[in-house]
Design an enzyme around this catalytic site. Structure first.
Site, PDB file in Angstrom:
ATOM      1  N   TRP A  19       0.808  -1.210   0.000  1.00  0.00           N
ATOM      2  CA  TRP A  19       0.000   0.000   0.000  1.00  0.00           C
ATOM      3  C   TRP A  19       0.843   1.262   0.000  1.00  0.00           C
ATOM      4  O   TRP A  19       0.375   2.330  -0.409  1.00  0.00           O
ATOM      5  CB  TRP A  19      -0.948  -0.007   1.199  1.00  0.00           C
ATOM      6  N   ASN A  37       3.585   1.557  -1.832  1.00  0.00           N
ATOM      7  CA  ASN A  37       4.379   1.658  -3.057  1.00  0.00           C
ATOM      8  C   ASN A  37       3.618   1.454  -4.364  1.00  0.00           C
ATOM      9  O   ASN A  37       4.182   1.695  -5.419  1.00  0.00           O
ATOM     10  CB  ASN A  37       5.533   0.643  -3.005  1.00  0.00           C
ATOM     11  N   TRP A  38       2.370   1.020  -4.319  1.00  0.00           N
ATOM     12  CA  TRP A  38       1.680   0.797  -5.591  1.00  0.00           C
ATOM     13  C   TRP A  38       1.058   2.085  -6.125  1.00  0.00           C
ATOM     14  O   TRP A  38       0.836   2.229  -7.324  1.00  0.00           O
ATOM     15  CB  TRP A  38       0.627  -0.305  -5.454  1.00  0.00           C
ATOM     16  N   ASN A  39       0.795   3.056  -5.243  1.00  0.00           N
ATOM     17  CA  ASN A  39       0.203   4.330  -5.642  1.00  0.00           C
ATOM     18  C   ASN A  39       0.935   5.447  -4.896  1.00  0.00           C
ATOM     19  O   ASN A  39       0.491   5.918  -3.860  1.00  0.00           O
ATOM     20  CB  ASN A  39      -1.295   4.341  -5.306  1.00  0.00           C
ATOM     21  N   ILE A  40       2.083   5.857  -5.440  1.00  0.00           N
ATOM     22  CA  ILE A  40       2.940   6.818  -4.759  1.00  0.00           C
ATOM     23  C   ILE A  40       2.273   8.182  -4.573  1.00  0.00           C
ATOM     24  O   ILE A  40       2.420   8.792  -3.499  1.00  0.00           O
ATOM     25  CB  ILE A  40       4.280   6.964  -5.509  1.00  0.00           C
ATOM     26  N   PRO A  41       1.537   8.744  -5.553  1.00  0.00           N
ATOM     27  CA  PRO A  41       0.905  10.051  -5.314  1.00  0.00           C
ATOM     28  C   PRO A  41      -0.031  10.056  -4.107  1.00  0.00           C
ATOM     29  O   PRO A  41      -0.007  10.993  -3.295  1.00  0.00           O
ATOM     30  CB  PRO A  41       0.147  10.319  -6.621  1.00  0.00           C
ATOM     31  N   HIS A  76       0.039   7.866  -1.599  1.00  0.00           N
ATOM     32  CA  HIS A  76       0.850   7.606  -0.401  1.00  0.00           C
ATOM     33  C   HIS A  76       1.535   8.884   0.088  1.00  0.00           C
ATOM     34  O   HIS A  76       1.574   9.165   1.294  1.00  0.00           O
ATOM     35  CB  HIS A  76       1.885   6.532  -0.707  1.00  0.00           C
ATOM     36  N   HIS A 107     -12.795   4.706  -1.250  1.00  0.00           N
ATOM     37  CA  HIS A 107     -13.082   3.550  -2.103  1.00  0.00           C
ATOM     38  C   HIS A 107     -14.590   3.309  -2.199  1.00  0.00           C
ATOM     39  O   HIS A 107     -15.134   3.093  -3.293  1.00  0.00           O
ATOM     40  CB  HIS A 107     -12.387   2.300  -1.551  1.00  0.00           C
ATOM     41  N   TYR A 165     -26.915  -6.478 -10.341  1.00  0.00           N
ATOM     42  CA  TYR A 165     -27.786  -7.267 -11.205  1.00  0.00           C
ATOM     43  C   TYR A 165     -29.094  -7.599 -10.502  1.00  0.00           C
ATOM     44  O   TYR A 165     -30.180  -7.495 -11.086  1.00  0.00           O
ATOM     45  CB  TYR A 165     -27.069  -8.554 -11.621  1.00  0.00           C
TER      46      TYR A 165
END
Length: 419
Positions: free
Chosen positions: A307, A309-313, A315, A348, A410
């Site tokens: 968490w 490092n996958w989305n630096i902005p 973080h 989210h 659905y």
């Protein structure tokens, strides 16, 4: 005798050549040495550029025929001029686009407030109140429009709410940094702009301009600075490669049948399209120098590392404007980390439930479940086992939440039709 032999060897070219040939014959068969396979972690090898090029070539070749068939069969399906003319004729039939245009009001209000604060026309209390109302309306106004107007589609609603969420985080950072500049108006203020003179750098309040504000709005970052690192020029070859990737990957995704392709693969393709192709394209166009939008999250041996490092902005924003301020106020690291996960879980759910007009809390629950998972992996698993656990959570967790939303959507909208 020994001296005589040495004399003969040194002064006889034929014998010297024979010795050299024998020495060469001995070593020509020694073709082995202690070394590791390149794909072994112990080899230290890390250049896999050719594999990436192979992926790009395969993507192009596998979808070239599909693109040509669609072009020959249907022609050009999207005419930008026609889209703009339709929007101008009846803009209210495009509520999501109208929401995005209205977002400029909040940008202008934030800039105006900071200008008044810099001149002393607003007190800090009044400025805080205006910013608070501006940011609060940004979070509540778009969902109200999406929920009230049935003409807003789930895709349009998600797009509009995504834009407003990004702007919310940006304007929050803009407010904070300008506040720090006012508080550190002497020597510490110069340190904020890397301790250089204002001759070649922008200093507060010279940054409070329309141009500076909109550069930040479009820049691929959530954290504001008075002087962003800039690249020397725009590289057209780099720009065209990223543009080609941005155009190719959505075509590939649309050609796949969602039920036959693992949702996880679509997520990986979206990651590459957004965090590499799109953000690098925007950064190159704006000459934005900081291109570290992600790190090696695929090597994560803990959930926390993933968490971070996958989305630096995101973080960087959480660390700068949320986590560290909580620590300075006396909160513990565990409480601050939990608060960060709670904020992420809220957004989210906000970006999924509102466009779908149903509140199931699957995204919120999935994010909050990361806390006990992070504790378990960090305490009991290490190395490759920890990395495997992270990959399992990615492969199973996110697709499971998506399937739950698809199922509930659905049932809500099509169950009665089937009956």
């Amino acid at each position: 005798m020994h001296f005589t032999c040495m004399f003969i060897i040194c002064h006889c070219p034929q014998i010297k050549l024979l010795i050299q040939i024998c020495h060469w014959d001995i070593h020509i068969y020694n073709c082995h040495k202690t070394q590791q396979s390149l794909l072994s972690s112990s080899s230290g090898y890390s250049n896999y550029r050719g594999v990436l090029n192979w992926c790009v070539v395969m993507l192009v070749l596998s979808n070239a025929r599909l693109f040509l068939e669609n072009l020959l069969k249907y022609g050009v399906l999207v005419d930008p001029v026609q889209v703009v003319s339709l929007f101008l004729k009846d803009p209210y039939s495009w509520p999501a686009a109208c929401l995005v245009i209205v977002s400029n009001v909040f940008i202008v209000v934030a800039l105006y407030t900071e200008r008044q604060l810099s001149k002393g026309s607003f007190s800090e209390r009044v400025g805080f109140l205006v910013h608070f109302v501006n940011l609060a309306v940004m979070l509540t106004f778009p969902p109200a429009v999406v929920l009230v107007l049935p003409s807003v589609t789930p895709v349009g609603g998600a797009f509009a709410l995504g834009i407003y969420t990004i702007l919310f985080l940006k304007l929050y950072s803009y407010k904070d940094v300008n506040l720090w500049c006012r508080e550190l108006s002497t020597v510490k203020a110069r340190k904020l702009v890397r301790s250089v003179s204002c001759e070649h750098k922008v200093c507060y309040p010279g940054n409070l301009t329309i141009r500076d504000m909109y550069y930040f709005v479009f820049a691929p970052t959530l954290c504001y600075e008075l002087n962003f690192p800039r690249s020397p020029e725009i590289r057209m070859s780099f720009l065209l490669r990223r543009l080609f990737e941005m155009w190719m990957i959505p075509i590939i995704q649309s050609s796949m049948k969602p039920l036959e392709v693992p949702n996880h693969l679509l997520w990986l393709m979206f990651f590459y399209w957004f965090f590499h192709s799109s953000m690098n394209f925007t950064a190159e166009l704006l000459r934005f120098g900081d291109r570290q939008f992600y790190k090696d999250w695929w090597n994560s041996e803990s959930v926390t590392y993933f968490w971070q490092n996958w989305n630096i902005p995101v973080h960087k924003w959480c660390l700068r404007h949320f986590y560290k301020p909580l620590l300075r106020k006396g909160f513990s690291k565990i409480a601050s980390q939990s608060a960060v996960f709670f904020l992420s879980a809220f957004f989210h759910e906000y970006l999924v439930s509102v466009p779908l007009r149903m509140f199931r809390l699957w995204a919120f629950t999935g994010m909050m479940a990361q806390l006990p998972l992070a504790w378990f992996v960090g305490r009991f698993l290490r190395g490759n086992y920890g990395n495997a656990a992270v990959w399992i959570s990615i492969i199973i967790g996110q697709p499971f939440a998506v399937l739950m939303y698809v199922h509930d959507y659905y049932v809500m909208h099509h169950k009665q039709e089937d009956v």
